[in-house]
Design an enzyme around this catalytic site. Sequence first.
Site, PDB file in Angstrom:
ATOM      1  CB  SER A   1      -0.869   0.040   1.256  1.00 54.75           C
ATOM      2  OG  SER A   1      -1.582  -1.159   1.413  1.00 54.75           O
TER       3      SER A   1
ATOM      4  CE  LYS B   1      -4.582  -1.022   2.136  1.00 54.97           C
ATOM      5  NZ  LYS B   1      -5.070  -2.186   2.832  1.00 54.97           N
TER       6      LYS B   1
ATOM      7  CE  LYS C   1       2.082   2.170   4.748  1.00 52.69           C
ATOM      8  NZ  LYS C   1       1.374   1.278   3.832  1.00 52.69           N
TER       9      LYS C   1
END
Length: 299
Positions: A100, A175, A243
Amino acid sequence: MFKEEKVGFIGLGIMGKPMAKNLIKAGYDMVVYDIAEEPVKELVKLGATAANSSREVAEQCNGLLFTMLPNSPHVKAVLLGDDGVLTGARAGTIVIDTSSIAPLASQEVYHAAKEKGVHYLDAPVSGGEPKAVDGTLAIMVGGDEDVFNQVEDILLIVGGSAVYCGESGSGNTTKLANQIIVALNIAAVSEAFVLAQKAGVDPEKVFNAIKGGLAGSTVMNAKVPLALEGNFKPGFRIELHIKDLLNAIDTAHEVGVPVPLTAGVMEIMQALKVDGKSKDDHGGIIQYYEKLAGVQVRK
Ligand code: NAD
């Protein structure tokens, strides 16, 4: 397809290791690499070949190579670096990056790969370690559709679904949307269960009463039973979700979308990081609310 050649896998962490194991179980001959030695040894015991660098993986696998790495800088290093995949890959190789990462980073790698005649798909996954183990991940794919069509079958060995979302970067944009929904859902569940606990209602009863109604969710089913046991072992670490939310906030601002709730949950995660909990599972968000309210949500 690809069964006659070695398939590469780089990045054998919480997610990559079970994914690579499922490919071995399905009969694929694998060549693997990770900077950590332990997972490589484990896969060699199952029949995989160990490589000494990303470049070696690319040299030894002829048609197909997976990566499953933490974030954009790791993917760029593994693909574009001095000893990276693009220095060893033959033209026509397909790289499926299941990490990701930021959609813009995916696009950068896609273009660098294309110059060498290498195909690159961004194919991040959702479902966490249990679905990586079961081979039932939800996979969202960006890149060239004809390349996706060539690898759809093999994606369905590690995944329960694989959806082509659009041009390069679209998988990672999808995502980011997924990660916003998961983070906000965990925060909402946490806020609600801390309220119930402090108001004196058994949280297990609350869970059983509401899980079949509109408030029920995959997130609630996965995270509440663990919270009731005080189990915050990862799974998906808070530091990785930070993140993702940073990538989501950056991307949202680039395209002109304010994301106030995402920013709020990001600050909750920052507070947990300061509190030494960044390696806890993201279900550990509930600990922020518990600390504020001075209660613990337990059986
Ligand atoms: P992890 O930290 O457990 O695994 C990453 C692996 O990459 C490690 O084994 C590490 O040694 C290896 N690595 C790092 N740099 C490398 C390099 N230069 N060369 C070779 N190997 C290198 O992380 P994870 O939980 O498996 O997550 C991987 C990706 O999947 C992340 O982008 C994460 O956001 C995403 N993801 C994780 C989950 C989850 O529940 N853990 C769920 C969905 C998606």
